[in-house]
Design an enzyme around this catalytic site. Sequence first.
Site, mmCIF file in Angstrom:
data_model
loop_
_atom_site.group_PDB
_atom_site.id
_atom_site.type_symbol
_atom_site.label_atom_id
_atom_site.label_comp_id
_atom_site.label_asym_id
_atom_site.label_seq_id
_atom_site.Cartn_x
_atom_site.Cartn_y
_atom_site.Cartn_z
ATOM 1 N N ARG A 185 -5.301 1.366 -5.170
ATOM 2 C CA ARG A 185 -4.500 0.813 -4.081
ATOM 3 C C ARG A 185 -4.444 -0.703 -4.143
ATOM 4 O O ARG A 185 -5.380 -1.340 -4.618
ATOM 5 C CB ARG A 185 -5.025 1.262 -2.733
ATOM 6 C CG ARG A 185 -6.471 0.895 -2.525
ATOM 7 C CD ARG A 185 -7.163 1.734 -1.497
ATOM 8 N NE ARG A 185 -7.257 3.086 -1.973
ATOM 9 C CZ ARG A 185 -7.733 4.092 -1.275
ATOM 10 N NH1 ARG A 185 -8.161 3.902 -0.068
ATOM 11 N NH2 ARG A 185 -7.794 5.301 -1.767
ATOM 12 N N ASP A 223 -10.199 -0.722 6.445
ATOM 13 C CA ASP A 223 -10.821 0.310 7.279
ATOM 14 C C ASP A 223 -11.523 -0.327 8.458
ATOM 15 O O ASP A 223 -12.378 -1.215 8.281
ATOM 16 C CB ASP A 223 -11.857 1.110 6.475
ATOM 17 C CG ASP A 223 -11.229 2.022 5.446
ATOM 18 O OD1 ASP A 223 -10.113 2.511 5.678
ATOM 19 O OD2 ASP A 223 -11.862 2.258 4.404
ATOM 20 N N ARG A 276 0.836 -1.203 0.000
ATOM 21 C CA ARG A 276 0.000 0.000 0.000
ATOM 22 C C ARG A 276 0.866 1.245 0.000
ATOM 23 O O ARG A 276 1.764 1.410 0.815
ATOM 24 C CB ARG A 276 -0.912 0.005 1.232
ATOM 25 C CG ARG A 276 -1.672 1.309 1.492
ATOM 26 C CD ARG A 276 -2.859 1.472 0.549
ATOM 27 N NE ARG A 276 -3.478 2.759 0.674
ATOM 28 C CZ ARG A 276 -4.547 3.024 1.407
ATOM 29 N NH1 ARG A 276 -5.125 2.066 2.103
ATOM 30 N NH2 ARG A 276 -5.060 4.231 1.444
#
Length: 162
Positions: free
Chosen positions: A92, A97, A83
Amino acid sequence: MPRVYVALGANLEDPKAQLDNAVAALSILALENRLQVSPYYRSVPMGDVVQPDYVNAVVSFDTELTPLALLDALQQIENTQGRIRLERWGPRTLDLDLLLYGNENIDIPRLKVPHYGMKERSFVLVPLAAIAPSLILPCGTAITCLIDAKMLAELQQLGIDH
């Protein structure tokens, strides 16, 4: 121990393999190496950056990690999988998250939980509901109340075994 929910997304360097590798890494963070994994979905990217479609999923697991320790672990997994943060909403290899950490509301400089955009994002809500259809968010809203036909139509479920 809190149940946590983590959104996964990738659109570079074999996105399905990126999610598979992330699921394997996340299983190590889970108590007893057990986690639930939603189906994988294909979604159109957010924003104005021209890029490939995403593959998205959500996982849930119980953990002994504190919220910031979990955030650090998620970022380490992202970094391990290549990343690079160049532009907001850009392509990406992997995006992880932290959506929910138990029923907690967390608002500190490094971390906001529940995740700030989750209520509007079909690529989060649909996979989340797939593994936790009776989930009630910390605000008291049932996850299923946030999903409409348009959101379901925006995603293509991919037939992938985990």
